[in-house]
Write a protein that holds these residues in place. Structure first.
Motif, mmCIF file in Angstrom:
data_model
loop_
_atom_site.group_PDB
_atom_site.id
_atom_site.type_symbol
_atom_site.label_atom_id
_atom_site.label_comp_id
_atom_site.label_asym_id
_atom_site.label_seq_id
_atom_site.Cartn_x
_atom_site.Cartn_y
_atom_site.Cartn_z
ATOM 1 N N GLU A 11 0.795 -1.216 0.023
ATOM 2 C CA GLU A 11 0.076 0.014 -0.022
ATOM 3 C C GLU A 11 0.719 1.230 0.018
ATOM 4 N N ALA A 12 2.003 1.222 0.795
ATOM 5 C CA ALA A 12 2.827 2.475 0.878
ATOM 6 C C ALA A 12 3.239 2.742 -0.516
ATOM 7 N N PHE A 13 3.932 1.617 -1.317
ATOM 8 C CA PHE A 13 4.482 2.220 -2.666
ATOM 9 C C PHE A 13 3.530 2.352 -3.622
ATOM 10 N N ILE A 14 2.343 1.606 -3.815
ATOM 11 C CA ILE A 14 1.280 1.994 -4.466
ATOM 12 C C ILE A 14 0.522 3.500 -4.498
ATOM 13 N N LYS A 15 0.364 3.563 -3.189
ATOM 14 C CA LYS A 15 -0.298 4.909 -2.814
ATOM 15 C C LYS A 15 0.754 5.887 -3.162
ATOM 16 N N THR A 16 1.865 5.834 -2.971
ATOM 17 C CA THR A 16 2.876 6.932 -3.245
ATOM 18 C C THR A 16 2.632 7.001 -4.919
ATOM 19 N N ALA A 17 3.043 5.910 -5.486
ATOM 20 C CA ALA A 17 3.013 5.806 -7.073
ATOM 21 C C ALA A 17 1.753 6.349 -7.601
ATOM 22 N N THR A 18 0.516 6.037 -7.010
ATOM 23 C CA THR A 18 -0.623 6.789 -7.369
ATOM 24 C C THR A 18 -0.977 8.212 -7.343
ATOM 25 N N LYS A 19 -0.558 8.765 -6.175
ATOM 26 C CA LYS A 19 -0.179 10.261 -6.025
ATOM 27 C C LYS A 19 0.654 10.800 -7.304
ATOM 28 N N ILE A 20 1.519 10.360 -7.511
ATOM 29 C CA ILE A 20 2.685 10.697 -8.410
ATOM 30 C C ILE A 20 1.812 10.715 -9.976
ATOM 31 N N LEU A 21 0.916 9.800 -10.187
ATOM 32 C CA LEU A 21 0.200 9.463 -11.407
ATOM 33 C C LEU A 21 -0.865 10.527 -11.477
ATOM 34 N N GLN A 22 -1.455 10.862 -10.511
ATOM 35 C CA GLN A 22 -2.496 12.001 -10.209
ATOM 36 C C GLN A 22 -1.938 13.408 -10.298
ATOM 37 N N ASN A 23 -0.551 13.507 -10.031
ATOM 38 C CA ASN A 23 0.025 14.623 -10.015
ATOM 39 C C ASN A 23 0.420 14.944 -11.754
ATOM 40 N N ILE A 24 0.530 13.839 -12.393
ATOM 41 C CA ILE A 24 0.972 13.922 -13.916
ATOM 42 C C ILE A 24 -0.103 14.393 -14.683
ATOM 43 N N GLN A 25 -1.395 13.656 -14.104
ATOM 44 C CA GLN A 25 -2.766 13.821 -14.992
ATOM 45 C C GLN A 25 -3.167 15.277 -14.510
ATOM 46 N N GLU A 26 -2.854 15.727 -13.467
ATOM 47 C CA GLU A 26 -3.244 17.314 -13.235
ATOM 48 C C GLU A 26 -2.487 18.245 -13.825
ATOM 49 N N GLY A 27 -1.317 17.875 -14.285
ATOM 50 C CA GLY A 27 -0.242 18.866 -14.804
ATOM 51 C C GLY A 27 0.752 19.612 -13.763
ATOM 52 N N VAL A 28 0.449 18.783 -12.583
ATOM 53 C CA VAL A 28 1.564 19.050 -11.456
ATOM 54 C C VAL A 28 3.031 18.876 -11.801
ATOM 55 N N VAL A 29 3.099 17.641 -12.493
ATOM 56 C CA VAL A 29 4.437 17.193 -12.730
ATOM 57 C C VAL A 29 4.528 17.299 -14.339
ATOM 58 N N ASP A 30 5.650 17.991 -14.943
ATOM 59 C CA ASP A 30 5.830 17.997 -16.333
ATOM 60 C C ASP A 30 6.511 16.724 -17.016
ATOM 61 N N VAL A 31 5.951 15.722 -17.411
ATOM 62 C CA VAL A 31 6.535 14.471 -17.889
ATOM 63 C C VAL A 31 7.665 14.720 -18.957
ATOM 64 N N SER A 32 7.578 15.869 -19.538
ATOM 65 C CA SER A 32 8.862 16.120 -20.576
ATOM 66 C C SER A 32 10.124 16.615 -19.820
ATOM 67 N N ASN A 33 10.041 17.010 -18.645
ATOM 68 C CA ASN A 33 11.132 17.374 -17.696
ATOM 69 C C ASN A 33 11.685 16.280 -17.079
ATOM 70 N N GLU A 34 12.752 15.712 -17.555
ATOM 71 C CA GLU A 34 13.367 14.293 -16.551
ATOM 72 C C GLU A 34 13.740 14.646 -14.996
ATOM 73 N N SER A 35 13.837 16.115 -14.831
ATOM 74 C CA SER A 35 14.097 16.592 -13.439
ATOM 75 C C SER A 35 12.900 16.076 -12.607
ATOM 76 N N PHE A 36 12.077 15.726 -13.151
ATOM 77 C CA PHE A 36 10.625 15.124 -12.195
ATOM 78 C C PHE A 36 10.702 13.802 -11.959
ATOM 79 N N GLY A 37 11.583 13.096 -12.475
ATOM 80 C CA GLY A 37 11.890 11.727 -12.367
ATOM 81 C C GLY A 37 10.843 10.756 -12.823
ATOM 82 N N ILE A 38 10.188 11.164 -13.951
ATOM 83 C CA ILE A 38 9.214 10.350 -14.881
ATOM 84 C C ILE A 38 9.944 10.056 -16.068
ATOM 85 N N LYS A 39 9.783 9.081 -16.624
ATOM 86 C CA LYS A 39 10.030 8.591 -18.027
ATOM 87 C C LYS A 39 8.879 7.922 -18.686
ATOM 88 N N GLN A 40 8.744 8.244 -19.888
ATOM 89 C CA GLN A 40 7.366 7.582 -20.755
ATOM 90 C C GLN A 40 8.168 6.936 -21.620
#
Length: 203
Positions: free
Chosen positions: A150-179
């Motif tokens: 639950e701890a890891f999944i809940k953290t990942a879910t919040k990260i995904l939510q931030n991506i979907q809401e535009g809080v995290v810029d997936v084109s900027n690798e400094s955010f730690g997201i790679k597509q």
């Protein structure tokens, strides 16, 4: 994703329980940084979590600080049976906030909740610290696996939510997201909808 904390709180054991579904009762202190990874599915989307397990000893602190950069999330861990590990949370959190992306998701974990008879930190104290600092919170046990998934999944879910809401810029690798191959519609995810979150560390 990254983990940070005082030494001996069970960071490596939490990671091992999450990635390998096993508990190792005797675990050497982490020297420098170790790595783990696992594929999970969130909202029908395959996501690869890349997790950096960093040393908690003060002598490695300058090295592990560099792993905050490019981390989408972090697990900040304390041992509910050792008050001093809870007392050091503010220092570790300040470190994370100073060296990480301001939108990094942070999960506070009170580990070793299976040892409630030796509890030195109440669950309410953990919840209050998390609330005051805008953190997610769970108590977990690497030994019994309680709330580890639950701890890891809940953290990942919040990260995904931030991506979907535009809080995290997936084109900027400094955010730690790679597509894996961006969809034509510009939605997060690859040809198969996969998103990789990682490059960070855990404590």
């Amino acid at each position: 994703m990254s983990s940070r904390a005082f030494p001996g709180v069970g960071k490596s054991c939490l990671l091992l329980q999450f990635t390998d579904k096993r508990f190792q009762p005797v675990h050497d202190l982490t020297i420098g940084v170790e790595f783990g990874a696992r594929m999970v599915t969130i909202d029908s989307r395959p996501i690869k979590l890349q997790i950096w397990d960093t040393a908690g000893q003060e002598s490695f602190r300058s090295i592990t600080r560099s792993y905050y950069r490019g981390a989408a999330g972090a697990l900040l861990v304390y041992d509910i049976t050792r008050r001093e590990t809870f007392n050091h949370l503010a220092s570790w959190l300040e470190d994370a906030r100073q060296h990480a992306n301001p939108n990094m998701t942070i999960m506070l974990i009170g580990n070793k909740c299976d040892l409630s008879h030796r509890r030195a930190v109440s669950k309410e104290e953990g919840e209050q610290f998390a609330k005051e600092n805008g953190l997610l919170f769970l108590e977990a046990s690497a030994r019994t696996a309680q709330n580890v998934e639950e701890a890891f999944i809940k953290t990942a879910t919040k990260i995904l939510q931030n991506i979907q809401e535009g809080v995290v810029d997936v084109s900027n690798e400094s955010f730690g997201i790679k597509q894996a191959n961006v969809r034509p519609q510009g939605q997060p995810g690859g040809r198969d909808g996969s998103v990789s979150t990682g490059g960070g560390c855990c404590s």
